[in-house]
Design an enzyme around this catalytic site. Sequence first.
Site, PDB file in Angstrom:
ATOM      1  N   LYS A 235     -43.899  -8.821  12.275  1.00 11.28           N
ATOM      2  CA  LYS A 235     -42.326  -9.251  12.059  1.00 11.28           C
ATOM      3  C   LYS A 235     -42.116 -10.556  11.561  1.00 11.28           C
ATOM      4  CE  LYS A 235     -40.396  -6.086  15.444  1.00 11.28           C
ATOM      5  NZ  LYS A 235     -39.396  -5.499  16.531  1.00 11.28           N
TER       6      LYS A 235
ATOM      7  N   SER B 111     -41.042   6.329  14.912  1.00  8.50           N
ATOM      8  CA  SER B 111     -40.320   6.113  13.823  1.00  8.50           C
ATOM      9  C   SER B 111     -40.042   7.182  12.911  1.00  8.50           C
ATOM     10  CB  SER B 111     -40.462   4.907  13.174  1.00  8.50           C
ATOM     11  OG  SER B 111     -40.129   3.763  14.114  1.00  8.50           O
TER      12      SER B 111
END
Length: 269
Positions: free
Chosen positions: A64, A15
């Site tokens: 998450k 990322s």
Amino acid sequence: MKFAVIGHPIDHSLSPIMHDANFKALKRDDTYEALNIPPKHFHLIKEIINEKQLDGFNITIPHKENIIPYLDEIDSHAETIGAINTVKIENGRWLGYNTDGIGYVKGLQEVYPKLENAKILLIGAGGASKGLAAALNEIVTTPLAVANRTMSRFDTWDLSVEQLTLSDAEKMLDRFDIVINTTPAGMNKNKDVVISLDNLAPHTLVSDIVYIPSKTPILALSEEKGNPIYNGLDMFVNQGAESFKIWTGQTADTEAMKTAVIEQLKRRN
Ligand code: ATR
């Protein structure tokens, strides 16, 4: 602006490289770093992020769902999924989103333009599958079918889908235009193909949300059979681009992002 991705482990995250390529392409001086937060330190998340003065961050495995109690607001799409991969910080308020499914569908539409009418089978019923199902449900008119090894997984599903066992799915495989593997089987050194592809129709597009390796066993086998295949690289790029859009309102340079990821993957091999 300042961004980050939090996860554990996070050392190999692509990322930062991907987002840096976008910042550079758009001539922005934003920063994006990887923050390793082990589960035992997750309760310190507010302090860690506030100290960094971030404008937003991504969340990956295994946090998450852990992030949800810390949010001030959750967007309705993310709420359906029950998992967050993007937080925007606005005047100190934490707003949660999920761009994984949307990212995947955006890419899929490019390789399969008639997505609206496709008959789709998702294999796996975990968080990733739910994200894809929620995004696909907004576009596809035919009811989605989802096959899973453990049927009790569907107890946490609010979305209306046709629930199948893996053996049901194997038997009726030729009914589908697109088959998507959302399970981690096939990742890294795992050689598993979760269902038999004996009944696969010749036209069916077979997809995997994994992109390392670029050809998981299910994709390799499908390609051998002559079927079109599609991996998870665009999903990774597009989820990042969608996060960037949420944070900045600007459209990301997905070509620059994808090129940076591919170059990095080549370097690692
Ligand atoms: P994610 O957030 O990546 O979706 P998850 O929520 O843990 O991860 O879900 C993993 C999914 O992959 C589940 O549907 C799991 O099936 P079970 O519900 O039966 O556990 C599925 N899965 C993982 N490994 C599998 C394997 N070897 N064969 C079949 N299904 C597998």
